[in-house]
Design a protein around this motif. Structure first.
Motif, PDB file in Angstrom:
ATOM      1  N   ASP A  89       0.988  -1.178  -0.023  1.00  0.00           N
ATOM      2  CA  ASP A  89      -0.055  -0.121   0.048  1.00  0.00           C
ATOM      3  C   ASP A  89       0.874   1.445  -0.057  1.00  0.00           C
ATOM      4  O   ASP A  89       2.167   1.298  -0.003  1.00  0.00           O
ATOM      5  CB  ASP A  89      -0.932  -0.086   1.262  1.00  0.00           C
ATOM      6  CG  ASP A  89      -0.106  -0.079   2.647  1.00  0.00           C
ATOM      7  OD1 ASP A  89       0.924   0.640   2.710  1.00  0.00           O
ATOM      8  OD2 ASP A  89      -0.836  -0.629   3.471  1.00  0.00           O
ATOM      9  N   PHE A  90       0.234   2.445  -0.194  1.00  0.00           N
ATOM     10  CA  PHE A  90       1.142   3.763  -0.055  1.00  0.00           C
ATOM     11  C   PHE A  90       0.188   4.803   0.168  1.00  0.00           C
ATOM     12  O   PHE A  90      -1.173   4.632   0.020  1.00  0.00           O
ATOM     13  CB  PHE A  90       1.723   3.941  -1.261  1.00  0.00           C
ATOM     14  CG  PHE A  90       0.815   4.409  -2.564  1.00  0.00           C
ATOM     15  CD1 PHE A  90       0.513   5.790  -2.621  1.00  0.00           C
ATOM     16  CD2 PHE A  90       0.212   3.533  -3.428  1.00  0.00           C
ATOM     17  CE1 PHE A  90      -0.237   6.335  -3.867  1.00  0.00           C
ATOM     18  CE2 PHE A  90      -0.684   4.025  -4.533  1.00  0.00           C
ATOM     19  CZ  PHE A  90      -0.984   5.212  -4.430  1.00  0.00           C
ATOM     20  N   GLU A  91       0.792   5.699   0.823  1.00  0.00           N
ATOM     21  CA  GLU A  91      -0.121   7.101   1.066  1.00  0.00           C
ATOM     22  C   GLU A  91       0.249   8.168   0.051  1.00  0.00           C
ATOM     23  O   GLU A  91       1.332   8.448  -0.041  1.00  0.00           O
ATOM     24  CB  GLU A  91       0.405   7.470   2.610  1.00  0.00           C
ATOM     25  CG  GLU A  91      -0.586   8.637   3.336  1.00  0.00           C
ATOM     26  CD  GLU A  91       0.061   8.830   4.663  1.00  0.00           C
ATOM     27  OE1 GLU A  91       0.748   9.962   4.824  1.00  0.00           O
ATOM     28  OE2 GLU A  91      -0.598   7.894   5.486  1.00  0.00           O
ATOM     29  N   CYS A  92      -0.799   8.436  -0.292  1.00  0.00           N
ATOM     30  CA  CYS A  92      -0.698   9.439  -1.518  1.00  0.00           C
ATOM     31  C   CYS A  92      -0.157  10.675  -1.030  1.00  0.00           C
ATOM     32  O   CYS A  92      -0.800  11.215   0.124  1.00  0.00           O
ATOM     33  CB  CYS A  92      -2.022   9.851  -1.894  1.00  0.00           C
ATOM     34  SG  CYS A  92      -2.201  11.179  -3.331  1.00  0.00           S
ATOM     35  N   PRO A  93       1.129  11.132  -1.703  1.00  0.00           N
ATOM     36  CA  PRO A  93       1.370  12.621  -1.378  1.00  0.00           C
ATOM     37  C   PRO A  93       0.689  13.647  -1.475  1.00  0.00           C
ATOM     38  O   PRO A  93       0.749  14.768  -0.876  1.00  0.00           O
ATOM     39  CB  PRO A  93       2.928  12.445  -2.119  1.00  0.00           C
ATOM     40  CG  PRO A  93       3.174  11.025  -2.649  1.00  0.00           C
ATOM     41  CD  PRO A  93       1.756  10.584  -2.564  1.00  0.00           C
ATOM     42  N   GLU A  94      -0.588  13.376  -2.348  1.00  0.00           N
ATOM     43  CA  GLU A  94      -1.283  14.757  -2.864  1.00  0.00           C
ATOM     44  C   GLU A  94      -2.371  14.997  -1.851  1.00  0.00           C
ATOM     45  O   GLU A  94      -2.514  15.849  -1.469  1.00  0.00           O
ATOM     46  CB  GLU A  94      -1.396  14.342  -4.147  1.00  0.00           C
ATOM     47  CG  GLU A  94      -0.643  14.347  -5.306  1.00  0.00           C
ATOM     48  CD  GLU A  94      -0.091  15.928  -5.514  1.00  0.00           C
ATOM     49  OE1 GLU A  94      -0.844  16.879  -5.500  1.00  0.00           O
ATOM     50  OE2 GLU A  94       1.058  15.767  -5.540  1.00  0.00           O
ATOM     51  N   CYS A  95      -3.092  13.855  -1.393  1.00  0.00           N
ATOM     52  CA  CYS A  95      -4.225  13.668  -0.608  1.00  0.00           C
ATOM     53  C   CYS A  95      -4.037  13.114   0.595  1.00  0.00           C
ATOM     54  O   CYS A  95      -4.960  13.027   1.169  1.00  0.00           O
ATOM     55  CB  CYS A  95      -5.362  13.408  -1.598  1.00  0.00           C
ATOM     56  SG  CYS A  95      -5.547  11.536  -1.732  1.00  0.00           S
ATOM     57  N   TYR A 150      -8.382   7.958  -4.961  1.00  0.00           N
ATOM     58  CA  TYR A 150      -8.944   8.895  -4.197  1.00  0.00           C
ATOM     59  C   TYR A 150      -8.916  10.222  -5.168  1.00  0.00           C
ATOM     60  O   TYR A 150     -10.048  10.818  -5.650  1.00  0.00           O
ATOM     61  CB  TYR A 150      -8.411   9.326  -2.965  1.00  0.00           C
ATOM     62  CG  TYR A 150      -9.012   8.027  -1.948  1.00  0.00           C
ATOM     63  CD1 TYR A 150     -10.174   7.891  -1.450  1.00  0.00           C
ATOM     64  CD2 TYR A 150      -7.886   7.017  -2.009  1.00  0.00           C
ATOM     65  CE1 TYR A 150     -10.438   6.928  -0.615  1.00  0.00           C
ATOM     66  CE2 TYR A 150      -8.084   5.970  -1.110  1.00  0.00           C
ATOM     67  CZ  TYR A 150      -9.471   5.803  -0.287  1.00  0.00           C
ATOM     68  OH  TYR A 150      -9.817   4.721   0.154  1.00  0.00           O
ATOM     69  N   CYS A 151      -7.541  10.669  -5.592  1.00  0.00           N
ATOM     70  CA  CYS A 151      -7.742  12.129  -6.324  1.00  0.00           C
ATOM     71  C   CYS A 151      -7.346  11.578  -7.765  1.00  0.00           C
ATOM     72  O   CYS A 151      -7.127  12.558  -8.548  1.00  0.00           O
ATOM     73  CB  CYS A 151      -6.433  12.931  -5.541  1.00  0.00           C
ATOM     74  SG  CYS A 151      -4.861  12.255  -5.703  1.00  0.00           S
TER      75      CYS A 151
END
Ligand SMILES: [Zn+2]
Length: 74
Positions: A28-34, A54-55
């Motif tokens: 998994d990864f955490e979106c740097p944008e949202c 999501y974005c």
């Protein structure tokens, strides 16, 4: 205890990041944008493209020799 440079990354992986190094795979990864968390059942690693559900932003995954994940906007 030596300082662990990967300490501030996610430590949910069973595999030690130091052992896996650049070949490390991420689930998994955490979106740097949202900042949304995106699960990737198939996993991804260095050089793979990932998409934030999501974005809609696309990123290229870059994994350092020490197994740290960086996401570059494509
Ligand atoms: Zn996003």
């Amino acid at each position: 205890m030596p300082y662990d440079p990967a300490y501030d990354e996610e430590e949910k992986q069973d595999t030690s990041s130091e052992e896996a190094g650049q070949a490390r795979r991420f689930k998994d990864f955490e979106c740097p944008e949202c900042a949304a968390n995106n699960p990737y059942d198939d996993g991804f690693g260095d050089g793979d493209d990932v998409l934030c559900y999501y974005c809609g932003q696309e990123f290229r995954a870059q994994v350092s020799d020490s197994g740290r994940l960086k996401l570059k906007v494509i």
